[in-house]
Design a protein around this motif. Structure first.
Motif, PDB file in Angstrom:
ATOM      1  N   ARG A 109    -153.443  80.609 -26.137  1.00  0.00           N
ATOM      2  CA  ARG A 109    -153.187  79.119 -25.715  1.00  0.00           C
ATOM      3  C   ARG A 109    -152.421  78.474 -26.942  1.00  0.00           C
ATOM      4  NH1 ARG A 109    -155.653  74.670 -23.282  1.00  0.00           N
ATOM      5  NH2 ARG A 109    -154.262  73.077 -23.393  1.00  0.00           N
ATOM      6  N   SER A 160    -156.668  84.315 -29.557  1.00  0.00           N
ATOM      7  CA  SER A 160    -157.547  83.806 -28.407  1.00  0.00           C
ATOM      8  C   SER A 160    -157.514  84.677 -27.443  1.00  0.00           C
ATOM      9  CB  SER A 160    -156.950  82.254 -27.906  1.00  0.00           C
ATOM     10  OG  SER A 160    -155.597  82.421 -27.502  1.00  0.00           O
ATOM     11  N   ASP A 169    -162.259  73.548 -28.319  1.00  0.00           N
ATOM     12  CA  ASP A 169    -160.751  74.139 -27.480  1.00  0.00           C
ATOM     13  C   ASP A 169    -159.700  73.954 -28.443  1.00  0.00           C
ATOM     14  OD1 ASP A 169    -162.996  73.779 -25.260  1.00  0.00           O
ATOM     15  OD2 ASP A 169    -161.395  75.233 -24.582  1.00  0.00           O
ATOM     16  N   ASP A 214    -164.157  78.327 -28.811  1.00  0.00           N
ATOM     17  CA  ASP A 214    -164.337  77.577 -27.533  1.00  0.00           C
ATOM     18  C   ASP A 214    -165.576  77.961 -27.129  1.00  0.00           C
ATOM     19  OD1 ASP A 214    -163.978  80.018 -26.331  1.00  0.00           O
ATOM     20  OD2 ASP A 214    -162.269  79.128 -24.889  1.00  0.00           O
ATOM     21  N   THR A 231    -156.327  72.758 -27.755  1.00  0.00           N
ATOM     22  CA  THR A 231    -155.516  72.472 -26.498  1.00  0.00           C
ATOM     23  C   THR A 231    -154.112  72.086 -26.809  1.00  0.00           C
ATOM     24  OG1 THR A 231    -156.149  70.164 -27.304  1.00  0.00           O
ATOM     25  CG2 THR A 231    -157.639  71.085 -25.792  1.00  0.00           C
TER      26      THR A 231
END
Ligand SMILES: Cc1cc2nc3c(=O)[nH]c(=O)nc-3n(C[C@H](O)[C@H](O)[C@H](O)COP(=O)(O)OP(=O)(O)OC[C@H]3O[C@@H](n4cnc5c(N)ncnc54)[C@H](O)[C@@H]3O)c2cc1C
Length: 600
Positions: free
Chosen positions: A156, A152, A112, A38, A114
């Motif tokens: 996430r 991460s 990112d 990210d 998500t």
């Protein structure tokens, strides 16, 4: 937004050291990899954005010989030579270069993760694809693969996949840990904002901003201000809050704290030697120590680390102390900023702590692995994260054709042995596990040398170990040097076979000075112990000869592990390594020679 569907063998989310090593290891072992990061730079907490120095099992050089080998050693050795000025931007670029050099890796920066798509097969959750967004270019991605890794830090991908996790500190009763709390809580280690300062030739005033936190001497009773160049790691705060959801508030408070402490240094009158020092850089992001920890088929515990446990499925190792901090950080002025409980031995990290227990095709590496809060206090340091990354990347490459089912279950028996042996071939170190690769022809050769010392008999280059096994490593360590050491230079080492063998690839493992710390540090005090340049023990110039004919000549080597691929395979009865120079010492040191009949 433009949508892209990308396919690979392995998707890695998070480009800290764990994620970078996972991606590079998988790519070098033949897998097609997508690395999603990210930020604009790689390295996570080790990057120029946070600037933490990478430490590990050698405990800042206090456990000589235990430094991590494999990918992280390759990066550190190159960084020491190419970045003697200790620029963090240069280190970022080295990591970038390492990733970009792998044709098998697609790197998605500023992207990112998500979410993800999940399918349930025989009651087991499996990730089918990851969704990712790159706002700066108005692109969205669906990333398809059979295997995934969450590197991460915050986890996430794992949380989107429904992987079981925990957060906070366990109670003693949960795992029988005497360092755990009487009653569990949700608190974590806090975050920190680092800064660096530079010495100028003239006094440098500092105007403390009105919004900085005021400090008096009571804050520093147990947090001594020593040196001005590299902030203070104990500028820690926020573990009593949610390090995920409350991160913006934590950042603001950490900025107030950092500016307030520097204001105290400059303006309290207690540190007159700080007069010529001025702030040079201050982090904009909190360095995060802890958030989610995922649950695998195995949860590493305090007792296992303190016992130096070696697991049947050990794929990585650690050795940093149990390094526990009060969650309130600087708001706990009467508590020391950390408790360092030294570990007597190195410990193994099992693959079962690097896989989800309920999402079949999900690995983890880094600070989010399956460990209790107390065990995490050791596993979280970045050289340990890096070796975990190399382990899961290699596992992903070898297991990419495995059928649906828990990935940890795939790595038993022969598949597990193959993984461990591949890691050793790629210069990883696994406590108590010796090189037993039957494809290595060197194991069947007679070894002789132009000279050898009592500490370094030539035959040790094929004894299956690639470092000195100091007795404090664990009960399995025999105290031997496990290297060839010539008496003088130039020196030759010769492998002889009774019949000619086909040779396509020769692996050499040199001594790169594991008795010293080697890392990039903004701290002048830490840097005094480190050689920023080629390590003096390393073989610099050498030749390889087959039946007396030179087939490879290398000048200026600065790596520990070298793989020499011959332009084409040749038959020979004799392989000679002729060492003409090192980067400093007056004799040659070689830990291992491997010989393969086909190129890897
Ligand atoms: C102040 C401080 C001091 C420390 N001191 C040391 C020390 O001296 N030495 C040491 O070795 N360790 C130290 N640690 C511990 C160490 O820095 C961490 O445990 C380590 O960074 C964990 O590595 P990682 O790769 O798991 O995570 P990280 O380094 O946090 O990397 C994870 C990466 O993933 C990215 N990411 C996150 N979410 C997403 C997403 N959704 N999509 C894409 N990318 C994402 C992040 O931006 C980050 O770059 C310290 C930590 C802190 C905060």
């Amino acid at each position: 937004m433009t949508h892209h569907d990308l396919h690979s063998d392995f998707v890695v989310v998070g480009g800290g050291l764990a994620g970078v090593c996972a991606a590079v290891a998988a790519a070098r072992n033949g897998a097609r990899v997508i690395l999603v990061q990210d930020r604009s730079v790689l390295g996570g907490n080790a990057s120029s954005e946070i600037r933490m120095h990478v430490v590990g099992a050698d405990v800042h050089g206090r456990r000589p010989g235990a430094r991590e080998s494999g990918l992280i050693e390759e990066f550190r050795l190159e960084d020491a030579c190419r970045n003697p000025q200790r620029s963090y931007a240069q280190w970022d670029l080295l990591l970038y270069e390492k990733v970009m050099a792998e044709p098998n890796v697609t790197l998605l920066l500023d992207t990112d993760c998500t979410g993800c798509a999940i399918e349930t097969v025989d009651g087991l959750r499996c990730i089918r694809s990851v969704t990712a967004v790159r706002q700066s270019t108005e692109d969205t991605f669906t990333l398809h693969a059979p295997l995934f890794a969450d590197c991460s830090g915050d986890g996430r991908l794992g949380v989107e996949a429904g992987a079981e996790f925990t957060m906070g500190r366990e109670a003693k009763a949960d795992f029988g840990e005497d360092l755990a709390l009487d009653v569990a809580d949700r608190h974590t280690l806090g975050s920190s904002i680092m800064f660096t300062a530079r010495r100028h030739g003239t006094p440098q005033p500092f105007e403390t901003p009105a919004w900085a936190r005021p400090f008096d001497a009571t804050a520093f009773r147990l947090r001594p201000i020593e040196g001005y160049d590299y902030g203070y790691w104990w500028l820690e705060w926020g573990g009593q809050h949610d390090t995920l959801k409350d991160n913006p508030a934590i950042r603001h408070e950490l900025l107030r704290i950092a500016l307030g402490v520097w204001g105290y240094v400059k303006n309290s009158g207690r540190y007159p030697e700080s007069a010529p020092w001025a702030l040079d850089w201050i982090g904009a992001l909190p360095g995060k120590r802890e958030s989610r920890r995922f649950l695998g088929p195995h949860v590493l515990t305090q007792q296992e680390l303190q016992a130096g446990t070696v697991f049947p499925d050990t794929v990585a190792y650690g050795g940093w102390p149990l390094d526990l901090h009060p969650p309130e950080g600087i708001d706990a002025p009467n508590e020391p900023p950390c408790r360092h409980i030294l570990l007597p031995h190195l410990y193994g990290i099992p693959l079962r702590a690097l896989c989800s227990r309920n999402v079949g095709n999900l690995f983890f590496a880094g600070r989010n692995i399956s460990a209790t809060h107390v065990a995490f206090a050791s596993t979280r340091v970045m050289a340990t994260c890096a070796v975990m990354g190399q382990a899961i990347g290699t596992a992903a490459a070898l297991g990419r054709n495995a059928t649906d089912g828990p990935i940890a279950a795939h790595f038993t028996g022969a598949a597990l042995q193959q993984l461990q042996q591949r890691l050793l071939r790629d210069d990883a170190f696994l406590p108590g596990i010796r090189h037993e690769d039957s494809a290595d022809l060197a194991r069947g050769a007679r070894v002789t040398a132009s000279s050898e010392t009592a500490l370094g008999p030539a035959a040790q280059v094929t004894d299956g170990w690639t470092r000195e096994l100091r007795s404090d490593f664990g009960p399995w360590a025999d105290g031997n040097t496990h290297r060839w050491e010539s008496a003088t230079l130039p020196a030759t080492l010769t492998l002889t076979w009774t019949e000619p063998v086909q040779i396509a690839e020769i692996h050499l493992t040199f001594d790169s000075g594991f008795t010293r710390e080697l890392t990039l540090s903004a701290s002048e005090a830490a840097n005094r112990r480190i050689i920023r340049g080629p390590q003096p023990e390393l073989v610099r110039d050498f030749e390889l000869l087959l039946d007396g004919v030179v087939v490879a000549q290398v000048a200026g080597n600065r790596l520990r592990k070298r793989v020499q691929r011959l332009p084409q395979a040749q038959h020979a009865r004799e392989l000679t390594l002729r060492v003409s120079a090192t980067h400093g010492i007056d004799h040659a040191r070689v830990f291992e020679i491997r010989v393969y009949s086909t190129a890897s």
